[in-house]
Design an enzyme around this catalytic site. Structure first.
Site, PDB file in Angstrom:
ATOM      1  N   ASP A  12      -5.705   8.293  -7.086  1.00 22.02           N
ATOM      2  CA  ASP A  12      -6.198   9.091  -5.959  1.00 22.02           C
ATOM      3  C   ASP A  12      -5.161  10.177  -5.698  1.00 22.02           C
ATOM      4  O   ASP A  12      -3.971   9.879  -5.553  1.00 22.02           O
ATOM      5  CB  ASP A  12      -6.378   8.192  -4.732  1.00 22.02           C
ATOM      6  N   ARG A  72      -2.691   1.213  -4.596  1.00 20.30           N
ATOM      7  CA  ARG A  72      -2.456  -0.235  -4.627  1.00 20.30           C
ATOM      8  C   ARG A  72      -2.657  -0.731  -6.053  1.00 20.30           C
ATOM      9  O   ARG A  72      -3.223  -0.026  -6.883  1.00 20.30           O
ATOM     10  CB  ARG A  72      -3.423  -0.961  -3.690  1.00 20.30           C
ATOM     11  N   HIS A  79      -6.965  15.607   1.322  1.00 21.71           N
ATOM     12  CA  HIS A  79      -6.495  15.547  -0.055  1.00 21.71           C
ATOM     13  C   HIS A  79      -5.840  16.860  -0.480  1.00 21.71           C
ATOM     14  O   HIS A  79      -4.934  16.861  -1.327  1.00 21.71           O
ATOM     15  CB  HIS A  79      -7.642  15.166  -0.993  1.00 21.71           C
ATOM     16  N   LYS A 125      -6.133  -0.380  -8.587  1.00 25.68           N
ATOM     17  CA  LYS A 125      -7.005   0.638  -8.002  1.00 25.68           C
ATOM     18  C   LYS A 125      -7.008   1.884  -8.877  1.00 25.68           C
ATOM     19  O   LYS A 125      -6.159   2.058  -9.754  1.00 25.68           O
ATOM     20  CB  LYS A 125      -6.546   0.995  -6.581  1.00 25.68           C
ATOM     21  N   ASP A 157      -9.603  13.956  -4.228  1.00 30.97           N
ATOM     22  CA  ASP A 157      -9.145  12.647  -4.686  1.00 30.97           C
ATOM     23  C   ASP A 157      -9.063  12.620  -6.208  1.00 30.97           C
ATOM     24  O   ASP A 157      -8.020  12.365  -6.808  1.00 30.97           O
ATOM     25  CB  ASP A 157     -10.131  11.603  -4.140  1.00 30.97           C
ATOM     26  N   CYS A 206      -4.214  11.849  -3.180  1.00 32.46           N
ATOM     27  CA  CYS A 206      -3.369  11.828  -1.975  1.00 32.46           C
ATOM     28  C   CYS A 206      -2.075  11.053  -2.200  1.00 32.46           C
ATOM     29  O   CYS A 206      -1.059  11.327  -1.556  1.00 32.46           O
ATOM     30  CB  CYS A 206      -4.127  11.261  -0.778  1.00 32.46           C
ATOM     31  N   TYR A 207      -2.104  10.101  -3.145  1.00 33.21           N
ATOM     32  CA  TYR A 207      -0.899   9.321  -3.414  1.00 33.21           C
ATOM     33  C   TYR A 207       0.121  10.099  -4.222  1.00 33.21           C
ATOM     34  O   TYR A 207       1.229   9.599  -4.462  1.00 33.21           O
ATOM     35  CB  TYR A 207      -1.265   8.003  -4.100  1.00 33.21           C
ATOM     36  N   HIS A 243       0.853  -1.191   0.000  1.00 31.42           N
ATOM     37  CA  HIS A 243       0.000   0.000   0.000  1.00 31.42           C
ATOM     38  C   HIS A 243       0.888   1.240   0.000  1.00 31.42           C
ATOM     39  O   HIS A 243       1.938   1.278   0.650  1.00 31.42           O
ATOM     40  CB  HIS A 243      -0.882  -0.030   1.256  1.00 31.42           C
ATOM     41  N   ASP A 277     -11.374  18.246   0.280  1.00 36.27           N
ATOM     42  CA  ASP A 277     -11.251  18.103   1.736  1.00 36.27           C
ATOM     43  C   ASP A 277      -9.831  18.459   2.148  1.00 36.27           C
ATOM     44  O   ASP A 277      -8.944  18.585   1.306  1.00 36.27           O
ATOM     45  CB  ASP A 277     -11.637  16.689   2.196  1.00 36.27           C
TER      46      ASP A 277
END
Length: 209
Positions: free
Chosen positions: A77, A71, A160, A74, A150, A79-80, A28, A157
């Site tokens: 996103d 991951r 993120h 997926k 995201d 945040c990654y 992850h 938010d």
């Protein structure tokens, strides 16, 4: 002792190459960053399988969107942008030893070059396409009313917003390529290990001496 910490982190590396939160769990992005940063702080980054780690991390950047997934299999996103991008920035230091001063903390001695000069071979390079990540953050993750998210269709938010901006900083200041407006799209340089501004890290380390 630090050796026991290193042993535990090593056990968390999965067959894919990334790290899970405990042995035998799925790799992850968040746990992988924590593992990579912890090893870097202990000067033990090369204690794990680096080629496998590099392969897992670089495969998380999606070729169409330019952003990172957390991951395997997926969706991207925002945040990654930091969790994967920050881990790759740290890992990239292993491949930049001839271009980054040999110090215990190379990022504090890194100077931003002209990010639009792709012929500048003295600049550090990143193991991901930094301009594509910046494009995803600025065009897809940024909400027209402010804040970041995201992905399109998701709401903005604070979480993120924080990690999109953190990833934007890493991609702008740890590499040499830049996407977007030269000033209005620019953020301050942060340290990829601590995720706070480099000048603050430098001040704190000087204070601790």
């Amino acid at each position: 002792s630090s050796s026991r910490v290193v042993d535990f982190v090593r056990q968390c590396q999965t067959m894919e190459g990334g790290f899970g939160g405990e042995p035998w769990s799925e790799a992850h992005g968040g746990y992988t960053f924590c593992a990579v940063a912890a090893l870097q702080l202990m000067n033990q980054l090369e204690a794990v399988d680096i080629p496998a780690l590099r392969g897992w991390l670089v495969r998380r950047q999606m070729s169409y969107e330019g952003g990172f997934q957390g991951r395997s299999n997926k969706l991207v996103d925002g945040c990654y942008s930091f969790w994967q991008g920050g881990a790759l920035a740290i890992l990239s230091s292993l491949y930049n030893k001839s271009k980054i001063p040999t110090t215990t903390d190379p990022w504090l001695h890194m100077h931003d070059d002209d990010n639009n000069d792709t012929t500048n071979n003295t600049s550090p390079f990143l193991l991901f396409q930094e301009e594509f990540l910046q494009r995803y953050i600025l065009l897809c993750a940024q909400d027209i009313n402010g804040g970041l998210r995201d992905k399109p269709s998701k709401t903005r938010d604070f979480y993120h917003s924080c990690y999109n901006l953190s990833g934007l900083s890493v991609s702008q200041h740890c590499g040499k390529l830049r996407y977007g407006h030269s000033t209005e799209s620019s953020v301050a340089a942060t340290h990829p290990v601590y995720n706070i501004r480099r000048d603050r890290v430098d001040a704190m380390l000087r204070e601790s001496l």
